[in-house]
Design a protein around this motif. Sequence first.
Motif, PDB file in Angstrom:
ATOM      1  N   ALA A 217       0.842  -1.210   0.000  1.00 34.48           N
ATOM      2  CA  ALA A 217       0.000   0.000   0.000  1.00 34.48           C
ATOM      3  C   ALA A 217       0.872   1.253   0.000  1.00 34.48           C
ATOM      4  N   PRO A 218       1.233   1.758  -1.197  1.00 36.69           N
ATOM      5  CA  PRO A 218       1.945   3.036  -1.254  1.00 36.69           C
ATOM      6  C   PRO A 218       1.012   4.201  -0.895  1.00 36.69           C
ATOM      7  N   THR A 219       1.558   5.193  -0.185  1.00 38.21           N
ATOM      8  CA  THR A 219       0.770   6.365   0.199  1.00 38.21           C
ATOM      9  C   THR A 219       1.574   7.628  -0.097  1.00 38.21           C
ATOM     10  N   LEU A 220       0.928   8.565  -0.782  1.00 36.11           N
ATOM     11  CA  LEU A 220       1.556   9.840  -1.103  1.00 36.11           C
ATOM     12  C   LEU A 220       0.840  10.927  -0.314  1.00 36.11           C
ATOM     13  N   SER A 221       1.610  11.689   0.475  1.00 28.74           N
ATOM     14  CA  SER A 221       1.021  12.767   1.273  1.00 28.74           C
ATOM     15  C   SER A 221       1.769  14.061   1.006  1.00 28.74           C
ATOM     16  N   TRP A 222       1.061  15.170   1.135  1.00 30.46           N
ATOM     17  CA  TRP A 222       1.674  16.465   0.841  1.00 30.46           C
ATOM     18  C   TRP A 222       0.990  17.521   1.698  1.00 30.46           C
ATOM     19  N   GLN A 223       1.788  18.381   2.333  1.00 31.12           N
ATOM     20  CA  GLN A 223       1.242  19.424   3.188  1.00 31.12           C
ATOM     21  C   GLN A 223       0.849  20.648   2.349  1.00 31.12           C
ATOM     22  N   ALA A 224       0.050  20.403   1.324  1.00 31.74           N
ATOM     23  CA  ALA A 224      -0.300  21.473   0.384  1.00 31.74           C
ATOM     24  C   ALA A 224      -1.115  22.573   1.051  1.00 31.74           C
ATOM     25  N   ALA A 225      -1.920  22.225   2.023  1.00 36.39           N
ATOM     26  CA  ALA A 225      -2.775  23.220   2.669  1.00 36.39           C
ATOM     27  C   ALA A 225      -2.059  23.951   3.803  1.00 36.39           C
ATOM     28  N   ASP A 226      -0.800  23.631   4.049  1.00 37.67           N
ATOM     29  CA  ASP A 226      -0.082  24.237   5.169  1.00 37.67           C
ATOM     30  C   ASP A 226       1.308  24.701   4.750  1.00 37.67           C
ATOM     31  N   LEU A 227       1.441  25.114   3.489  1.00 34.74           N
ATOM     32  CA  LEU A 227       2.753  25.515   2.989  1.00 34.74           C
ATOM     33  C   LEU A 227       3.252  26.785   3.665  1.00 34.74           C
ATOM     34  N   GLY A 228       2.325  27.622   4.147  1.00 34.22           N
ATOM     35  CA  GLY A 228       2.747  28.824   4.856  1.00 34.22           C
ATOM     36  C   GLY A 228       3.548  28.486   6.095  1.00 34.22           C
ATOM     37  N   SER A 229       3.081  27.483   6.850  1.00 29.81           N
ATOM     38  CA  SER A 229       3.812  27.051   8.039  1.00 29.81           C
ATOM     39  C   SER A 229       5.141  26.405   7.668  1.00 29.81           C
TER      40      SER A 229
END
Length: 461
Positions: free
Chosen positions: A335-347
């Motif tokens: 089960a590969p999982t791709l995550s990205w903090q796209a909604a928190d790039l300011g932080s």
Amino acid sequence: MRKFLYHSALALLVAASLSACAVGPDYQTPARVADISFSSPYQQAEQAQSWWQAFDDATLNQLISRALQENRTLAQARANVDRAWAVFRDANNDLLPKGTVDAGYQASENGTVSSLDDGVINRGYSGGANLSWDIDLFGKIRRATEAAEAQAQQADILWHDAQVQLISQVATSYGEYRGAQLRLVVAEQNLQNLQQSRAIVLARLEAGMASELELAQIDVQLHQVQAAVPAYRVALLTADATLSALLAQRPGTLKLGAVPHLPELKQPVAVVAGENYLRYRADVASSERVLAARTAQIGVATADLYPNLSVRGFLGFISGPGLTVGGETQSWSVAPTLSWQAADLGSVKARIRQAEASSQMALAQFEQQVFNAINEMQLSLNSYNLSREQQLSTELQWQASNKAVQIARQRYNAGSGEFLDLLDAERELLRSRDQLAQLQQQSFTRLVGIYRSFGGGIQLI
């Protein structure tokens, strides 16, 4: 099983091709020390200890050797090195897949709300390997490993610095102990000289050739020296207590001998032309490693701008009520999982700026440490040289004062000299001899300062 191995190998191949870069700046040694190869802490520690052999003082060598073995602060620094390298190994292991071997059993009744399941008991178990791997696509883990390694190296350097500081403290306290002994002996010798002068005054008083005032004046000086003796004894006890604490012993258990002899070098201190002594300075090397760690932390923070890929997998068996193990109960999953903090790039960007600011602070601290080290080394040399000049002049002054007392005492005893001349000569002798003892201790302490400021790297010629 073949499908699991195939998919796992494919995932590893894709991950290896994607994780070829590391974001953030690569660390570069600051230009001020780019050509300096900092010595190994272990080599420095060995050199630091052998340097003291030049004093040829068996007691001092024994104290230093014992302190390096018994001192608790040094043991704490050594444990800190072990802890730091354990943190590094833990961070370095994050680059590899992780896994656990699990086995579980489950029994349940009325597993659903359906009436058909009333009274039905279900049993089953699962067993196998659970695998997980956070693929280092943009070098976050590698930068964290770099930071942990730099911090472990810093701990190693600080452990060396703790040895240098401990040796310096032992030597300084030993000098204070011998100095207090010397001043005590000087005071006792001065008391003997004053008692001889008092005996002369008393004999002349009984013969009607001296006055009560002259006897009272010589008694003033006699009692003044006697009053200083307890202070020297307190200094002796203080030095003994300090040395005992450095060696992790109870006060009063050290056997240092009663001979008041301050260690002296048979060879002068020499600064080798072209030698960059900054490489021996633990504070400079330590601040350079802090800068390396802070630089790596920029990459750790920058990696959060990009997606993170992780892979989870299972290989094992899942069995029902029969509790059988075979091809029918074999199970696997990838089960590969791709995550990205796209909604928190300011932080994320704020953390990057924090890391960059921390790196700039570390750079400024490092540069200032270099300037401090250079000036401290030069000051220690100048201070020692001036102290030696002062000591040599005072030795000549003491010799002249001693001669003046002998002449004044002979003249006064013969009736051809003035009592005030004898009194002044006695007073000057007391002052010059005590000052000489203080300067002998000061010269030794400043010699220790040279050793400390040069990080134990100074040479003898």
